[in-house]
Enzyme design. Sequence first.
Site, short mmCIF file in Angstrom:
data_model
loop_
_atom_site.label_atom_id
_atom_site.label_comp_id
_atom_site.label_asym_id
_atom_site.label_seq_id
_atom_site.Cartn_x
_atom_site.Cartn_y
_atom_site.Cartn_z
N THR A 173 -2.09 16.28 -65.18
CA THR A 173 -1.19 17.42 -65.27
C THR A 173 -1.39 18.33 -64.07
O THR A 173 -2.51 18.62 -63.68
CB THR A 173 -1.42 18.21 -66.57
OG1 THR A 173 -1.07 17.39 -67.68
CG2 THR A 173 -0.57 19.48 -66.61
N PHE A 175 -0.95 22.02 -62.71
CA PHE A 175 -0.84 23.40 -63.18
C PHE A 175 -0.48 24.30 -62.02
O PHE A 175 -1.06 24.20 -60.94
CB PHE A 175 -2.16 23.87 -63.79
CG PHE A 175 -2.54 23.16 -65.06
CD1 PHE A 175 -2.19 23.69 -66.30
CD2 PHE A 175 -3.26 21.98 -65.03
CE1 PHE A 175 -2.54 23.04 -67.47
CE2 PHE A 175 -3.62 21.33 -66.20
CZ PHE A 175 -3.26 21.85 -67.43
#
Length: 275
Positions: A173, A175
């Site tokens: 992921t 961010f």
Amino acid sequence: MRAFIAYPGTEGSFSWAAARSVFADADYYGCSSFEETAAMVLSGQADYALLPIENSFAGAVLNTYRILENGALQMVGETLKRVEHQLLGVVGSSLSDIRTITSHPQAIAQCDEYLKTLHGVRLIPSENTAISARMIAKNNDRTVAAIASREAAEIYGLTILKPDIHTSCQNTTRFTIVSKLGIPLGHPNKASVVFTVSNEVGALAKVLDSFAASGLNMTRIESRPIPETPFYYFFLGDFEGDVEAQRLHEAMEKAKKHTTQIRLLGIYPKGILND
């Protein structure tokens, strides 16, 4: 003075871990939603907010882009976090006890191959992986499990019933770190824009040509649906390398005639993977 960092979720979430990897000496505040996380910065209660913006398995996180689109917050940095999901239960439980599994919808989607092997188990979406872990620890129900991180298991005293249930071992992921001031957290070598194209032949090609003619290296473009307008799409673009602000703004000005909306989300340093 220590920085104050807002993030969605609670202690033990992937957002929490990502925030700690960027801001090693800071105060952290977990929020119940993306909107609350952003509001902490807008109100001046937090210096920065950290929000998931893209997952290698599930793609763009639309809630984050919706927050960025109004222009009140700007991207000033980013970090990448490997996502490794564990199936957690209360102490004394076993896989054969589990009748319900709860977690964030993306976490459930990222473990789809393993979850298909379970029969008679109900899947319940929640706001956050770590919130799910905290909830099952509080309820102490042997029939309920959560998909969350190893850190969540340690923090809430849970047992790992099945380790590493994620479908992809490369699940990562990205961010984004946002602030009101828009001052990059380091040397800026990346930029992000969002735009919608005009209803004309070759509009997207003309927008891309405007950036290419300015020597900007677009490394990613992705289309996503506009929920409020069925079958219409907006485009997300990332640039890397020499993204000098003036040149980028000039390119956007050229592209503007072929768009209905175009906005610079931020110029910032490219993130690195933090395991």
